[in-house]
Scaffold this active site. Structure first.
Site, PDB file in Angstrom:
ATOM      1  N   GLY A 167       0.858  -1.145   0.080  1.00  0.00           N
ATOM      2  CA  GLY A 167       0.047  -0.030  -0.124  1.00  0.00           C
ATOM      3  C   GLY A 167       0.797   1.187  -0.070  1.00  0.00           C
ATOM      4  O   GLY A 167       2.307   1.361   0.440  1.00  0.00           O
ATOM      5  N   LYS A 168       0.398   2.508  -0.447  1.00  0.00           N
ATOM      6  CA  LYS A 168       0.865   3.649  -0.273  1.00  0.00           C
ATOM      7  C   LYS A 168      -0.122   4.731  -0.335  1.00  0.00           C
ATOM      8  O   LYS A 168      -1.256   4.524  -0.922  1.00  0.00           O
ATOM      9  CB  LYS A 168       1.602   3.758  -1.542  1.00  0.00           C
ATOM     10  N   GLY A 169       0.181   6.000   0.306  1.00  0.00           N
ATOM     11  CA  GLY A 169      -0.740   6.955   0.105  1.00  0.00           C
ATOM     12  C   GLY A 169       0.180   8.153   0.366  1.00  0.00           C
ATOM     13  O   GLY A 169       1.206   8.332   0.675  1.00  0.00           O
ATOM     14  N   ASP A 213       6.264   8.161   6.098  1.00  0.00           N
ATOM     15  CA  ASP A 213       7.077   8.187   4.881  1.00  0.00           C
ATOM     16  C   ASP A 213       7.737   9.754   4.410  1.00  0.00           C
ATOM     17  O   ASP A 213       7.550  10.466   5.767  1.00  0.00           O
ATOM     18  CB  ASP A 213       6.184   7.920   3.824  1.00  0.00           C
TER      19      ASP A 213
END
Length: 415
Positions: free
Chosen positions: A103-105, A144
């Protein structure tokens, strides 16, 4: 998702899938993300104006468990970039044997120009918009670029308030007092340094006689520099958004950390000379560590690199064109990103497990377990690459993609 970085991730996937000769149906299901979520995030600025930011979350696969991945605040965040990072995270988790998908946002904003109140309100509104799509068994975020433990604390508070009780397992990278994990902050950088030391051992280079250049002095670059220095490696060059510094006799990392805390950048550090950031990348060294943004090693500079080891602390720092050049050269030991920077997600997994068990481990336990898992993955990649006469990158990706493909094929296609 027409985006250079997503195209780059897709090209890397295709090389691994070609090698594995994946069945067409499994290949297509492995490549494309399960969910792409875009939301608007209205925030009242301190001057009274309301500004609307765009937020993204991509969940690549939930076949092997909840998706895991960071949340970044940066002006250049886009859905294509986030999708690429989610894909890389998927193969990384599979390579490390973690029960996660990728996942990444991110939110397209400039956090350096925002107050703490504005950042908090933006984070809380984004989390509220994400509530239908996240959970400890669905999507677990982490810090991040541009985010930190405080950001994770705000997310935890929003989710827990809606749940009616504390749910620490909703994110990782939390403050330790909020049931975060010891060792999480330095995990990625520590893992980068550890894999570099393993590469040095393979090449017959002694840590105490080695030199390193680090591009990026954020959380990952700073902790990588600190751990390498502790191993006895001489850090000759470091750069960040403010500029680059150079000292062939070595940069004192503790003094530089104090300087950065005061001035918010490495520029004008009295213990080193200024150097052009691009020139720094091509100086002679034993390890070059890109620890900033994507695509910094490209067709124009790949042929000029003078490092023995290229350690990809950042995600996607090397373009496919540069990969081709490096493979043709054959004189640089590549530690691909899905292996090199896997320390962060591995210790995030440890934090998640601790939260689910309601039990805390010591920093020594955490880092010891991390090194054991990185050592295993490192040896797996090296053995696979040597046995099949392929690059380290294709070997690492093939091992990760193969794990995901096996699960996809076993579970079958619904309905």
């Amino acid at each position: 998702m027409a985006n250079d970085i997503f195209q780059m991730a897709s090209t890397q996937f295709d090389r691994a899938a070609d090698y594995l000769d994946l069945d067409q149906s499994v290949r297509e299901r492995c490549k494309w993300p399960k969910r792409l979520i875009t939301v608007t995030v209205p925030v009242q600025r301190d001057n009274g104006d309301t500004e609307v930011f765009f937020g993204y979350r991509v969940q690549h696969h939930l076949s092997r468990g909840p998706v895991k991945g960071g949340l970044r605040f940066h002006p250049n965040v886009s859905i294509g970039e986030v999708a690429a990072l989610a894909m890389w995270m998927n193969w990384k988790c599979a390579l490390m044997g973690l029960p996660y998908g990728g996942g990444k946002g991110g939110i397209a904003c400039d956090p350096r120009s925002m107050s703490t109140r504005e950042l908090e309100n933006m984070t809380r509104r984004f989390t509220t918009e994400m509530l239908p799509f996240i959970g400890p068994e669905t999507d677990v975020m982490a810090p991040d670029m541009g985010t930190n433990a405080q950001t994770m604390a705000w997310i935890t508070d929003v989710y827990s308030t809606h749940a009616g009780h504390l749910v620490p397992s909703i994110v990782t990278g939390k403050p330790v007092e909020l049931l975060g994990s010891e060792g999480r902050t330095q995990a990625t950088g520590h893992g980068v340094a550890f894999t570099i030391s393993r590469a040095f051992y393979k090449l017959g280079i002694e840590d105490t006689k080695a030199t390193a250049i680090i591009q990026g002095f954020g959380n990952v670059g700073a902790h990588a520099a600190y751990t390498l220095a502790r191993y006895g490696v001489t850090i000759t060059g470091i750069s960040d958004i403010t500029g680059a510094i150079w000292n062939p006799k070595g940069i004192d990392i503790n003094q530089l950390t104090e300087h950065v805390a005061k001035t918010h950048g490495v520029k004008d550090f009295p213990g080193a000379d200024a150097i052009d950031p691009e020139e720094m990348l091509t100086q002679p060294c034993d390890a070059l560590v890109p620890a900033a943004l994507e695509q910094v090693i490209h067709a124009d500079n790949a042929g000029k690199l003078q490092c023995r080891v290229l350690a990809e602390a950042a995600n996607g720092p090397t373009t496919p064109e540069a990969d081709t050049i490096l493979e043709e050269r054959g004189d640089i030991f590549l530690i691909p990103d899905v292996l090199c920077n896997a320390g962060g997600v591995t210790v995030s997994y440890f934090e998640w497990v601790q939260n689910l068990q309601h039990y805390q481990w010591s920093e020594q336990e955490v880092l010891s377990k991390l090194e054991t898992m990185l050592e295993k993955a490192f040896e797996n990649v090296m053995h696979f690459a040597e046995t099949n006469q392929m690059s380290h990158r294709v070997a690492a990706l093939a091992l990760g993609v193969h794990e995901v493909a096996k699960v996809k094929a076993t579970r079958g296609l619904f309905p």
